[in-house]
Design a protein around this motif. Structure first.
Motif, PDB file in Angstrom:
ATOM      1  N   ALA A  44       0.875  -1.458  -0.008  1.00 20.47           N
ATOM      2  CA  ALA A  44      -0.102   0.164  -0.062  1.00 20.47           C
ATOM      3  C   ALA A  44       0.860   1.382   0.004  1.00 20.47           C
ATOM      4  N   ALA A  45       1.903   1.048   0.760  1.00 19.73           N
ATOM      5  CA  ALA A  45       2.776   2.443   0.946  1.00 19.73           C
ATOM      6  C   ALA A  45       3.389   2.572  -0.616  1.00 19.73           C
ATOM      7  N   ARG A  46       3.961   1.675  -1.577  1.00 18.81           N
ATOM      8  CA  ARG A  46       4.481   1.919  -2.672  1.00 18.81           C
ATOM      9  C   ARG A  46       3.258   2.668  -3.754  1.00 18.81           C
ATOM     10  N   ALA A  47       2.180   2.246  -3.544  1.00 18.07           N
ATOM     11  CA  ALA A  47       0.942   2.664  -4.265  1.00 18.07           C
ATOM     12  C   ALA A  47       0.892   4.018  -4.087  1.00 18.07           C
ATOM     13  N   GLU A  48       0.971   4.610  -2.941  1.00 18.62           N
ATOM     14  CA  GLU A  48       0.934   5.986  -2.708  1.00 18.62           C
ATOM     15  C   GLU A  48       1.699   6.939  -3.271  1.00 18.62           C
ATOM     16  N   SER A  58       4.252   8.899  -5.396  1.00 18.16           N
ATOM     17  CA  SER A  58       4.029   9.365  -7.126  1.00 18.16           C
ATOM     18  C   SER A  58       5.321   9.138  -7.732  1.00 18.16           C
ATOM     19  N   GLN A  59       5.320   9.117  -9.204  1.00 17.95           N
ATOM     20  CA  GLN A  59       6.518   8.858  -9.873  1.00 17.95           C
ATOM     21  C   GLN A  59       7.545   9.796  -9.566  1.00 17.95           C
ATOM     22  N   ASP A  60       7.235  11.122  -9.442  1.00 18.00           N
ATOM     23  CA  ASP A  60       8.310  12.216  -9.109  1.00 18.00           C
ATOM     24  C   ASP A  60       8.864  11.761  -7.748  1.00 18.00           C
ATOM     25  N   GLU A  61       8.121  11.603  -6.814  1.00 18.09           N
ATOM     26  CA  GLU A  61       8.752  11.223  -5.358  1.00 18.09           C
ATOM     27  C   GLU A  61       9.561   9.916  -5.427  1.00 18.09           C
ATOM     28  N   MET A  62       9.140   9.012  -6.344  1.00 19.41           N
ATOM     29  CA  MET A  62      10.104   7.649  -6.346  1.00 19.41           C
ATOM     30  C   MET A  62      11.312   8.014  -7.309  1.00 19.41           C
ATOM     31  N   THR A  67      12.844  11.033  -6.927  1.00 17.65           N
ATOM     32  CA  THR A  67      13.579  11.964  -5.926  1.00 17.65           C
ATOM     33  C   THR A  67      14.258  10.665  -4.852  1.00 17.65           C
ATOM     34  N   LEU A  68      13.338   9.922  -4.511  1.00 11.83           N
ATOM     35  CA  LEU A  68      13.876   8.843  -3.434  1.00 11.83           C
ATOM     36  C   LEU A  68      14.940   8.016  -4.048  1.00 11.83           C
ATOM     37  N   ARG A  69      14.895   7.596  -5.177  1.00 13.06           N
ATOM     38  CA  ARG A  69      15.965   6.918  -5.719  1.00 13.06           C
ATOM     39  C   ARG A  69      17.170   7.783  -6.148  1.00 13.06           C
ATOM     40  N   ALA A  70      17.233   9.013  -6.327  1.00 19.22           N
ATOM     41  CA  ALA A  70      18.333  10.091  -6.680  1.00 19.22           C
ATOM     42  C   ALA A  70      18.933  10.476  -5.151  1.00 19.22           C
ATOM     43  N   LYS A  71      18.150  10.350  -4.110  1.00 22.06           N
ATOM     44  CA  LYS A  71      18.616  10.701  -2.850  1.00 22.06           C
ATOM     45  C   LYS A  71      19.319   9.587  -2.228  1.00 22.06           C
ATOM     46  N   ARG A  72      18.800   8.284  -2.489  1.00 25.34           N
ATOM     47  CA  ARG A  72      19.638   7.102  -1.940  1.00 25.34           C
ATOM     48  C   ARG A  72      21.023   7.098  -2.813  1.00 25.34           C
ATOM     49  N   LEU A  73      21.133   7.288  -4.088  1.00 24.17           N
ATOM     50  CA  LEU A  73      22.501   7.397  -4.731  1.00 24.17           C
ATOM     51  C   LEU A  73      23.213   8.537  -4.199  1.00 24.17           C
ATOM     52  N   VAL A  74      22.596   9.639  -3.934  1.00 25.11           N
ATOM     53  CA  VAL A  74      23.394  10.839  -3.402  1.00 25.11           C
ATOM     54  C   VAL A  74      24.290  10.510  -2.183  1.00 25.11           C
ATOM     55  N   MET A  75      23.533   9.588  -1.328  1.00 26.06           N
ATOM     56  CA  MET A  75      24.002   9.290   0.004  1.00 26.06           C
ATOM     57  C   MET A  75      24.934   8.144  -0.341  1.00 26.06           C
ATOM     58  N   GLN A  76      24.806   7.174  -1.001  1.00 24.71           N
ATOM     59  CA  GLN A  76      25.732   6.089  -1.161  1.00 24.71           C
ATOM     60  C   GLN A  76      27.105   6.578  -1.880  1.00 24.71           C
ATOM     61  N   LEU A  77      26.858   7.579  -3.152  1.00 25.49           N
ATOM     62  CA  LEU A  77      28.032   7.656  -3.973  1.00 25.49           C
ATOM     63  C   LEU A  77      28.574   9.447  -3.482  1.00 25.49           C
ATOM     64  N   ASP A  78      28.098  10.108  -2.480  1.00 26.97           N
ATOM     65  CA  ASP A  78      28.378  11.387  -2.382  1.00 26.97           C
ATOM     66  C   ASP A  78      28.617  12.203  -3.346  1.00 26.97           C
ATOM     67  N   LEU A 120      20.138  13.013 -12.071  1.00 23.78           N
ATOM     68  CA  LEU A 120      19.664  11.798 -11.770  1.00 23.78           C
ATOM     69  C   LEU A 120      18.316  11.968 -11.728  1.00 23.78           C
ATOM     70  N   LYS A 121      17.590  12.613 -11.117  1.00 23.62           N
ATOM     71  CA  LYS A 121      16.154  12.905 -10.785  1.00 23.62           C
ATOM     72  C   LYS A 121      15.408  12.813 -12.098  1.00 23.62           C
ATOM     73  N   LYS A 122      15.844  13.627 -13.116  1.00 26.87           N
ATOM     74  CA  LYS A 122      15.560  13.637 -14.324  1.00 26.87           C
ATOM     75  C   LYS A 122      15.582  12.158 -15.112  1.00 26.87           C
ATOM     76  N   LEU A 123      16.790  11.755 -15.045  1.00 25.09           N
ATOM     77  CA  LEU A 123      17.098  10.307 -15.566  1.00 25.09           C
ATOM     78  C   LEU A 123      16.070   9.329 -15.008  1.00 25.09           C
TER      79      LEU A 123
END
Length: 134
Positions: free
Chosen positions: A23-27, A29-33, A35-46, A55-58
């Motif tokens: 249910a959490a995944r369904a809520e 949005s594509q933009d939020e998803m 952003t979350l993926r980009a933020k995760r890479l920002v933290m992992q790769l500095d 990355l957000k655009k990609l």
């Protein structure tokens, strides 16, 4: 009687947790998803802010392409092997394009670290059903 009640509560608890995750995944949005993926890479790769925006655009573009591909797959459920192989080839081409775009965004060290993270992630997954040995 106590064992029966315990078993019932156990099954109810498991079913509640299983439903919450989907249910959490369904809520989201594509933009939020994206952003979350980009933020995760920002933290992992500095990464810096410019890289984060790219990355957000990609990722937003990739999520949209995946959505279209998923719709196409649903439409062609009864496709024969040749059509399925063509869709698989198309998916692999999309993955290669994404890697090429990532290579342009990331520095060489960041890209190597990203590849290592991907390999670690692949190894952590369970084997596909046809490859599993019971």
């Amino acid at each position: 009687m106590k064992k029966l009640i315990t078993v019932v509560f156990l099954f109810l608890g498991i079913s509640v947790f299983a439903q919450e995750r989907g249910a959490a995944r369904a809520e989201i949005s594509q933009d939020e998803m994206a952003t979350l993926r980009a933020k995760r890479l920002v933290m992992q790769l500095d990464l810096n802010t410019d890289q984060e925006e790219k990355l957000k655009k990609l990722f937003a573009k990739r999520i949209e392409a995946n959505k279209e591909l998923k719709e196409e797959i649903q439409k062609n459920k009864d496709a024969d092997r040749a059509e399925k192989a063509e869709m698989r080839k198309e998916r692999m081409e999309m993955n290669e394009e994404q890697k090429a775009e990532l290579r342009e965004i990331l520095t060489e060290e960041q890209y190597i670290k990203w590849e290592q993270l991907q390999e670690k992630r692949r190894k952590g997954r369970k084997a596909p059903m046809r490859e599993r040995k019971n």
